[in-house]
Design a protein around this motif. Structure first.
Motif, PDB file in Angstrom:
ATOM      1  N   PHE A 184      -0.259 -16.947  52.293  1.00 10.41           N
ATOM      2  CA  PHE A 184      -0.682 -16.186  51.126  1.00 10.41           C
ATOM      3  C   PHE A 184      -0.155 -16.757  49.804  1.00 10.41           C
ATOM      4  O   PHE A 184      -0.153 -16.079  48.786  1.00 10.41           O
ATOM      5  CB  PHE A 184      -0.265 -14.718  51.276  1.00 10.41           C
ATOM      6  CG  PHE A 184      -0.957 -14.014  52.407  1.00 10.41           C
ATOM      7  CD1 PHE A 184      -2.340 -13.869  52.413  1.00 10.41           C
ATOM      8  CD2 PHE A 184      -0.239 -13.502  53.471  1.00 10.41           C
ATOM      9  CE1 PHE A 184      -2.980 -13.213  53.459  1.00 10.41           C
ATOM     10  CE2 PHE A 184      -0.873 -12.842  54.518  1.00 10.41           C
ATOM     11  CZ  PHE A 184      -2.252 -12.703  54.519  1.00 10.41           C
ATOM     12  N   HIS A 230      -9.195 -15.067  49.355  1.00 12.14           N
ATOM     13  CA  HIS A 230      -8.096 -15.791  49.978  1.00 12.14           C
ATOM     14  C   HIS A 230      -8.435 -17.272  49.961  1.00 12.14           C
ATOM     15  O   HIS A 230      -9.428 -17.684  50.534  1.00 12.14           O
ATOM     16  CB  HIS A 230      -7.905 -15.332  51.432  1.00 12.14           C
ATOM     17  CG  HIS A 230      -6.736 -15.986  52.106  1.00 12.14           C
ATOM     18  ND1 HIS A 230      -6.764 -17.270  52.568  1.00 12.14           N
ATOM     19  CD2 HIS A 230      -5.501 -15.526  52.377  1.00 12.14           C
ATOM     20  CE1 HIS A 230      -5.590 -17.573  53.107  1.00 12.14           C
ATOM     21  NE2 HIS A 230      -4.808 -16.531  53.013  1.00 12.14           N
ATOM     22  N   PRO A 256       3.779 -14.542  48.393  1.00 15.10           N
ATOM     23  CA  PRO A 256       3.780 -13.657  47.221  1.00 15.10           C
ATOM     24  C   PRO A 256       4.868 -12.590  47.241  1.00 15.10           C
ATOM     25  O   PRO A 256       4.577 -11.410  47.023  1.00 15.10           O
ATOM     26  CB  PRO A 256       2.388 -13.047  47.270  1.00 15.10           C
ATOM     27  CG  PRO A 256       2.092 -12.962  48.727  1.00 15.10           C
ATOM     28  CD  PRO A 256       2.742 -14.161  49.363  1.00 15.10           C
ATOM     29  N   ASN A 282      -2.323 -15.806  45.614  1.00 19.35           N
ATOM     30  CA  ASN A 282      -3.154 -14.629  45.882  1.00 19.35           C
ATOM     31  C   ASN A 282      -4.214 -14.590  44.796  1.00 19.35           C
ATOM     32  O   ASN A 282      -3.920 -14.333  43.624  1.00 19.35           O
ATOM     33  CB  ASN A 282      -2.251 -13.388  45.856  1.00 19.35           C
ATOM     34  CG  ASN A 282      -3.023 -12.096  46.024  1.00 19.35           C
ATOM     35  OD1 ASN A 282      -4.249 -12.099  46.172  1.00 19.35           O
ATOM     36  ND2 ASN A 282      -2.312 -10.982  45.978  1.00 19.35           N
ATOM     37  N   LEU A 302      -6.208 -10.321  51.947  1.00 17.33           N
ATOM     38  CA  LEU A 302      -5.153  -9.875  51.033  1.00 17.33           C
ATOM     39  C   LEU A 302      -3.802  -9.949  51.740  1.00 17.33           C
ATOM     40  O   LEU A 302      -3.713  -9.775  52.951  1.00 17.33           O
ATOM     41  CB  LEU A 302      -5.430  -8.445  50.575  1.00 17.33           C
ATOM     42  CG  LEU A 302      -6.797  -8.231  49.906  1.00 17.33           C
ATOM     43  CD1 LEU A 302      -6.942  -6.773  49.478  1.00 17.33           C
ATOM     44  CD2 LEU A 302      -6.954  -9.153  48.695  1.00 17.33           C
ATOM     45  N   PRO A 303      -2.749 -10.195  50.988  1.00 16.07           N
ATOM     46  CA  PRO A 303      -1.428 -10.297  51.607  1.00 16.07           C
ATOM     47  C   PRO A 303      -0.989  -8.983  52.244  1.00 16.07           C
ATOM     48  O   PRO A 303      -0.969  -7.940  51.574  1.00 16.07           O
ATOM     49  CB  PRO A 303      -0.501 -10.652  50.431  1.00 16.07           C
ATOM     50  CG  PRO A 303      -1.395 -11.234  49.387  1.00 16.07           C
ATOM     51  CD  PRO A 303      -2.705 -10.498  49.550  1.00 16.07           C
TER      52      PRO A 303
END
Lengths: 431, 431, 431, 431
Positions: free
Chosen positions: C303, C81, C116, C306, D280-281
């Motif tokens: 985010f 991230h 995203p 990514n 992570l998203p």
């Protein structure tokens, strides 16, 4: 009369009136008196009036019977301002309207008096439809004109007026009016397809709002069968049908309501302009009982119910609509107007007659030409204006009471003005 | 007068008038005539009028001078409806307004005639501010009332009216009015903090819109220093100051404009109600020249410029505002009203006098009690109404021209009505 | 692996997952692994995948090269991230995207990484167009799908999704997509007429937003000449052209972008779905330099960017788009798909092939039938879904990497399912 | 690793990345790897991370257990993209979340997976509240930050972000957050008064939306009693309470949810950022069963349910929240952070500690100073950022797993940076 009224100068307008003033720019006289279809300025110059307060003076200026009743009312200290209290004048208007207008047409509509402007009636109608259905979206049409307050302006198509809002307007979906794409397609088909389509992106409408003849939009007249289909689509989709009869109503199209012979019963009708008969501010919303859903004063306004206007409006109803004589007379005048406009249309390459009844005009193909014709007519003694998205339509809105003789005189001027304007155009083109 | 006017029945209202009708529910008489501060029904019963058309009849009913001028105008076939053309009547009004109102107050404002309702003036003012600044957001206040058309309604605080919209309203941020949180806090501090805060979430305002006394909101009177601070905040943040003087202006607060002695010069002032002097529909927007930015007819309306109203409005200006006699008289009456309301306030536990000038009333703590007092007063011959977010304020809006004698008579009835209402309350409580 | 993962029960979904869950209702297996064009549940049952994560898995499941690169990245403690900081992974992706995608296509666009999701990319694109033009209105089309966050949802046509907003959506004007009224009319004509009309009621647009093939809307494919005309109209009216290539891009239509062979250069392109190549969340907006007007973080999101997706996206670009081999292969597969769908279409009365490239399907005339076919296919080992305003289109969105052999197997199942469904329908009709 | 990754130049960012990029401007290194609380660039330079992906990396970078589980999942061809189908990974996450988070806290909430961004969760929550109540208005607070998509942006206070919309945002009423006017007033009083007032002009709210600590807004921490009063007001007025725990949740305030010890049960909770544990998203909405009213896919999105994130999120829950060890450890670290920040605050005239738990910082009085401190810290090996409406707050968001030793090292750098910055300021002032 105070001294400073004897020779009114226009300096005061330049100095103090807002730049928003409009008609006075092309017609700079200072008007003082008016009778029937004629207006006079302070120096005694006169004009035939083919504008009629944009259809607010359908019965002409200072109709003697209305005038008499109004003076009697004022002289007798009749109520001038009565909020929405019961007054004898309101009762008399309502009784006359019920007897001569609603009952003969089998209309069970209730009468809601709004602030005395067409825009206010439209705002009330739109709010009512939203409240009645729990929906926000109202379908309005290309070239429609419904006023310039924020709610009504959202329904108005004119980009210049819309730009005045200074913000994005909301709550209205625009659809093409009858004939919008020429002969190629019935725009009611499009409306139907888009409303039926679950992914058409048109939210379920609270109402469909239309004028049967678009006055400001260029005298576009919808076909009865198109209006009928739209009425059916409204019903099928749970939307109210609102007919804005502010400009086209009160006899302008040949019958009291513009939609009378179309076989549709609007859920809501908006009225203003010629309603008072005398040019006084008055507006109202007719609404079927099942949609008469505002609570007391939920939509209010200090001037809802203009008592002076009730007095003259009652006389107008009783004088012109108690029997069918007036209406028959209108048919003859409409024919005369159509004939003369045909002459005008023939003078102009691709000139087209537009509108119907006493709401007709000629699309002369350009705003410049139409403006030139109207300016020359004014100089020759005829007040007349343009309409349309390019101001390309010369629009005849003479008082319905104009005699055939005066109509002819007016058209003489108009045709002469057109002749000169066209000659000028030709000359310019030749140079 | 037609036959069916001689004995008007109220059946017609039940049968045909919309459920939105309001005042007539609590005051069911059918009114017919009115003079000065008295109204009469068709049977000759009379009432003293402490409502004055919600401040639309500041000079009383049927003022003889206005009446004479209006009859002369109509008799002489003066223009009744003139769109926004130049008329002698408009010139005369503008000249009088410039001479007696604007010039003595050093106001360089232009006059924009809008459709003749307060709501329309507010709509025009809001649009103008947005157009002038390129911003959308307008700051309005708790308990403000500015009309019920969609643009103005967004600025109106009243939840009942807002609910009538049938949709979410937009473009307005609500802030607390002066004194809203009692003595604990100066709400101008809050406004300042939130406007200055880059993350305050209040978009840069096009305008700050306020009434100096909130008539419908319960006679909340802003302190001059609060109005001054708000004016400064508006300027500092590039926003226009709009004062809605529709109810509080035209002498209601003791001077022609309600803000005269506050040391502020609004960018825009909205006026309506008593502007015509006679109760006729008339509205206008005063705007400083640099903000007079509408193009011709960009904000329009058929009834902008009601010629009959120009006639009476000119007389009103010339008769009452050409010298300071009237204004001095108002101060005496305001004192009398305050004294009598003090008596009323003393009768009610926690009763509080509210408002200022001739726009005062008493917060009696509950809408039920206030309504009961007004209903009893009506039965005893006094027309009076409530205001406030709970209808808890008994509001005195007598014509400014009411004689001290009639004022006293009116208060006698009011105090008796209050006495009986309180006795009834006590009785009920005891049972 | 923790104990409670060994035999996952679906009870937990019933108990704890929101009612908004959707695909799992018709395809109730608990999926565990996937390779290429096949998915497997925990018990080892397998399906051919003709859905490909709604076109998010254009390169199939767990592509070995991407997988290797991703594992290497994670194993080496590569950044997971990184906000919008520079990372080596982002640099490598950008370099590959520039070299293999942008430069060969002469595109000078900048790359804006948004949150995203496709919806976020659309929101950013709409905001950017509004900021760039100072206008609010965005034109979107019937049956368009652009996401369900408030800004994007306003552009989405689907009434079910729109209803989820719980409020009126704003800022979008709906126009008919290419072919919307069948062969009778070119809808670009309508758009042109309405945009040109000064009273058409369509506010000057900030952007025109379209998909060249409407995936959710029913595989409606616009003709290149229609897209070209819309592009010209956008330019002529000062609006940006936004092509939403979220579902139709990344090779789905046979070339990297869906619009490549149409001769248009969009001002803005939105991308998501298959962009990461591996099914990981990633979205971006391509924008021409002159419209790249957001200030730093003016549109932001935790985010955006990514890093894991950058790793796999780089491999996808380098593996599939460095030369024209893949694209050539797609043409063959598109032909095969078209052939097999022709067989399906022939089975159904009035069945119609829709879409183009590897984004084709058959309109079987009813949502019930299409749903029945897909349900039967699922039972026989094929994951496939419907689309369209009535869910009437059986849609094939197989991974682009699916071998011809597997494609054939999938179609065998599909045709068998259709055969049974039609037999069932016939049987029901007969009963 | 491809050749062009070995020495990534930042040219590509200049050339191709949008001007919207932000953090990289002040921290221009190209980062490559990260472990725990340290990040490294490609040349091997290292930084202690006091930003933690804006609280998206609460468990540090590349936690070895999550890393192992994720590699195992990928290696075994676990599902990468599963739409909202059932997967074993989702089932395992839900089971862990139910067992270790929801059940011990007596929360009966359902879990709705939205597109994997905080903005998307907020959009879903707002839509849900509107749908559930049939109301539009949502109350949000000064300095709140909820995302930049159109629906969420309406609730965000930041003017810079709001300006990016290019249009007026709607559906939100702004109210002052706890402590907004300093000690003078309890802003819950204001909220109560305005909501109760029938003419307050605040439409009945669908929801009240708040962060218990405003991260972006400047580490403003609401008092528990304020949150409780707001919760009661929400209930009393038929509004849902939405707590946006995107930044303050997942242990950041010392317990899993930021509101745990406040005695309130939100109707809806939004989560994102550290939810996946690995950066992570992933995002979700917790909603009480009675408000779980979206139909299947009514709010949808391709990446709802990021399977890789489910894998790491499960490990995060099981590793850190299965017992109370971690939470106890957080209390110690919070105390250490507070101590060190007290040192920093003492260095700055009028410096003030803000926030709570591991979400604390110091208001240093000016954005310039705060920015200078952070820039100097970066140069000395510490990644740290500002927040607040003037960027005046130096904000410590270290991974919760940072050892006390590393925390101390970080603070050494921070205090040294502050010292130098203040010296510089003093020096400049002296010159």
């Amino acid at each position: 009369m105070p001294k400073d009224m004897t020779a009114p100068s226009t300096d005061i307008f330049e100095r103090r009136e807002s730049a928003a003033r409009s008609y006075c720019r092309g017609m700079p006289a200072t008007f003082a008196t008016a009778r029937g279809s004629q207006v006079f300025d302070a120096e005694g110059r006169s004009w035939i009036d083919f504008l009629a307060g944009c259809s607010s003076l359908n019965y002409g200026h200072n109709d003697p019977d209305m005038k008499e009743a109004l003076i009697a009312h004022i002289s007798g200290d009749g109520i001038a301002h009565g909020l929405d209290l019961h007054t004898d004048a309101k009762a008399a208007f309502l009784a006359a309207f019920e007897r001569h207008i609603l009952e003969p047409r089998d209309m069970d509509h209730r009468v809601m008096f709004t602030g005395p402007t067409g825009a206010n009636a439209v705002e009330a109608a739109m709010k009512l439809a939203r409240k009645a259905t729990g929906r926000t979206n109202i379908i309005a049409f290309t070239n429609g004109f419904h006023g310039v307050t924020a709610g009504a302006l959202a329904a108005t198509g004119n980009g210049y007026h819309r730009g005045g809002a200074g913000m994005a307007l909301q709550g209205v979906t625009r659809m093409p009016y009858d004939g919008y794409f020429g002969g190629h397609a019935d725009t009611a088909d499009f409306l139907e397809v888009m409303l039926k389509d679950k992914s058409g992106g048109i939210d379920a409408p609270a109402a469909i709002l239309l004028e049967t003849v678009q006055g400001e939009g260029g005298l576009n007249a919808a076909r009865p069968e198109w209006v009928q289909r739209v009425a059916k689509l409204a019903k099928a989709h749970g939307a109210l049908l609102i007919i804005d009869d502010i400009q086209a109503g009160c006899g302008r199209c040949g019958s009291f309501f513009s939609f009378e012979e179309m076989g549709v019963t609007p859920d809501i009708v908006t009225m203003a302009k010629s309603l008072s008969g005398f040019g006084l501010p008055m507006a109202m919303v007719l609404v079927r009982p099942e949609h008469d859903l505002f609570g007391p004063a939920e939509h209010n306004g200090t001037f809802r119910g203009n008592t002076h206007a009730f007095v003259t409006a009652r006389v107008a109803i009783e004088k012109f609509w108690a029997d069918d004589g007036f209406q028959k007379d209108l048919a003859d005048k409409a024919a005369l107007i159509h004939d003369r406009l045909a002459d005008l249309a023939a003078m102009v390459p691709e000139g087209r007659i537009k509108g119907r009844g006493l709401m007709q005009g000629v699309d002369v193909g350009s705003g410049d030409l139409a403006g030139d014709i109207c300016a020359r007519a004014y100089d020759m003694g005829l007040v007349i204006e343009t309409s349309g998205n390019e101001d390309q339509v010369v629009k005849v809105l003479a008082p319905l009471t104009t005699s055939q003789e005066v109509l002819r005189k007016g058209f003489e001027i108009l045709l002469k003005a057109a002749d000169e304007a066209l000659a000028g155009t030709t000359k310019m083109a030749a140079e």
